[in-house]
Design an enzyme around this catalytic site. Structure first.
Site, mmCIF file in Angstrom:
data_model
loop_
_atom_site.group_PDB
_atom_site.id
_atom_site.type_symbol
_atom_site.label_atom_id
_atom_site.label_comp_id
_atom_site.label_asym_id
_atom_site.label_seq_id
_atom_site.Cartn_x
_atom_site.Cartn_y
_atom_site.Cartn_z
ATOM 1 N N ASN A 66 0.948 -1.378 0.013
ATOM 2 C CA ASN A 66 0.055 0.102 0.067
ATOM 3 C C ASN A 66 0.856 1.199 -0.119
ATOM 4 O OD1 ASN A 66 -1.971 1.813 2.402
ATOM 5 N ND2 ASN A 66 -2.650 1.072 0.316
ATOM 6 N N GLY A 68 4.334 1.247 -0.195
ATOM 7 C CA GLY A 68 5.049 1.185 -1.273
ATOM 8 C C GLY A 68 4.791 1.767 -2.639
ATOM 9 N N LYS A 259 5.493 3.849 17.355
ATOM 10 C CA LYS A 259 4.039 4.553 17.361
ATOM 11 C C LYS A 259 3.067 3.430 17.126
ATOM 12 C CE LYS A 259 3.288 4.392 12.998
ATOM 13 N NZ LYS A 259 2.268 4.398 11.820
ATOM 14 N N ASN A 324 -3.326 -0.516 12.305
ATOM 15 C CA ASN A 324 -3.158 -1.270 13.661
ATOM 16 C C ASN A 324 -4.271 -0.803 14.784
ATOM 17 O OD1 ASN A 324 -0.131 -2.283 13.518
ATOM 18 N ND2 ASN A 324 -0.098 -0.238 12.523
#
Ligand code: NAD
Length: 402
Positions: A66, A68, A259, A324
């Site tokens: 994505n 990249g 993060k 995430n």
């Protein structure tokens, strides 16, 4: 859109500190530097002011997920405009067969679109997808590494001994390797294994938003050469993607890496419907642990780095959006009964989570160094991910005040 870009360019140029002028060119990396941040001028097609072909830089993007694919799009548009770059940008693709039986590489080269990882976005006609890693890098002197971090060790091993000459690298990979000797940042892995200098680029960069040219910022971390940093800044900058160089590779890279653990905690907040105050508390405590751990691991890390896009801005964006947070929310909603592996496969269609593996790697470091108690947020996230604690546990710890 043009007005909006002008507005952001204006506030941005007012808020950035003056940068030293790039020094005189000493290699092909700097042969046509204009001051960092100015949008790339149109490349002359008449040959006036054009670089000799042998002096032009050739870029390969190692990775095509994505982010990249979005990076390849940004670079490809600038390579067409900047006289010191070859038009063609190679993109190494981890080959996959699509449900219709076609190879992903063939489809990208036919349609100019990464239909699996960035559907609906044209990458630029000058992007050439290549499934052969060694072939993709063989003529490049600027390598952009951008794959999920768990694949970087294998990629570096394949490239070991194959990179020769005046080659520079930049890593957009968020994550780290944990070796017996301690943590190894991905930029160090690249530098050590391939024997090349490696900068990093991190920031508040949700790829799908940049793909549709919504304004965002990023930070390039560099070690010594400001000249090389400015070349990377120029290669990535567009009116909607503002890049700032900072002389702090480890600080920038640790921000981007750590993060993702904070984002998992933010997902738990959402899954448990705990609200905005709790989310803000998690962001603050997370940022505090990010800074404390970064400085313990690398005393050279600068406080100011945490106020760049790679620091506080990335914590905010990743705790509000991002994969995430999203998968951790689903995990908490299931009461921890569904595994992250299962949710990743179901929700991300081939894209990879980084936060859960980073939480494990961070925990290994904390455990090894006897720092588990000092980093309750990081430690608790890992223990929840592995099922040792319930998702609610992350608000029961006591923040370490020492
Ligand atoms: N997507 C984002 O919004 C975003 C933003 C900033 C940074 N990043 C970071 O960029 C890095 C790359 O993420 P992405 O979003 O481009 O990837 P992704 O998660 O979208 O895609 C996974 C990629 O891994 C490849 N892959 C699968 N198995 C492989 C193997 N065995 N060996 C090598 N490659 C394999 C797939 O082909 C695919 O290209 C990560 O470190 C991520 O944290 C992502």
């Amino acid at each position: 859109m043009r007005l909006r870009s002008f507005f952001f360019s204006s506030i941005f140029s007012l808020s950035r500190s003056p940068s030293p002028s790039p020094s005189l060119p000493s290699s092909r990396f700097s042969s046509s530097l204009s001051p960092a941040m100015s949008p790339a001028p149109e490349k002359s097609r008449q040959g006036n002011g054009e670089c000799n072909d042998d002096l032009k830089s050739k870029v390969t993007v190692v990775g095509s997920g994505n982010w990249g694919s979005v990076a390849a799009k940004l670079i490809a548009s600038n390579a067409l405009k900047l006289p010191s770059f070859h038009d063609e940008v190679r993109m190494w693709v981890f080959e996959e067969v699509l449900p219709n039986g076609e190879k992903l590489t063939d489809v990208i080269n036919k349609t100019n679109e990464n239909v699996k990882y960035l559907p609906g976005i044209k990458l630029g006609r000058n992007v050439v997808a290549d499934p052969d890693l060694l072939n993709a890098v063989k003529e490049a002197n600027m390598l952009v590494f951008i794959t999920p971090h768990q694949f970087m060790d294998g990629i570096c091993k394949k490239l070991d001994g194959k990179i020769t000459g005046d080659v520079e690298a930049i890593s957009l990979v968020k994550g780290m390797e944990v070796k017996k000797e301690g943590p190894c940042m991905i930029s160090s892995l690249i530098s050590k294994q391939l024997g090349i200098n490696c900068c990093v680029l991190m920031g508040a960069n949700i790829a799908n938003e940049i793909a549709v040219e919504k304004f965002s910022e990023a930070t390039v971390g560099y070690r010594e050469s400001r000249e090389i940093a400015d070349t990377w800044v120029q290669l990535f900058s567009t009116p909607y993607f503002m890049v700032t160089p900072v002389q702090d590779v480890e600080g920038v890279e640790l921000c981007g890496t750590l993060k993702n653990v904070v984002a998992i905690a933010a997902g738990f907040v959402d899954g448990l419907e705990m609200g905005n105050n709790t989310k803000a508390a998690i962001m603050r405590i997370g940022l505090r642990e990010m800074k404390a751990l970064s400085k313990l691991l690398f005393p050279s890390v600068k406080d100011s780095t945490f106020f760049e896009s790679c620091g506080v801005a990335d914590v905010i964006t990743t705790c509000l959006g991002g994969r995430n947070r999203r998968v951790a929310e689903a995990f908490a909603k299931s009461g921890g009964k569904r595994s992250f592996d299962e949710l990743e496969a179901e929700m991300l269609q081939g894209q990879k989570l980084q936060g859960v593996s980073t939480a494990r790697e961070v925990y290994e470091v904390l455990n090894h160094c006897g720092w588990v108690e000092t980093f309750p947020l990081f430690s608790t996230v890992h223990q929840i991910c592995t099922g040792r604690l319930q998702p609610e546990a992350f608000v029961h710890y006591r923040e370490h005040k020492a």
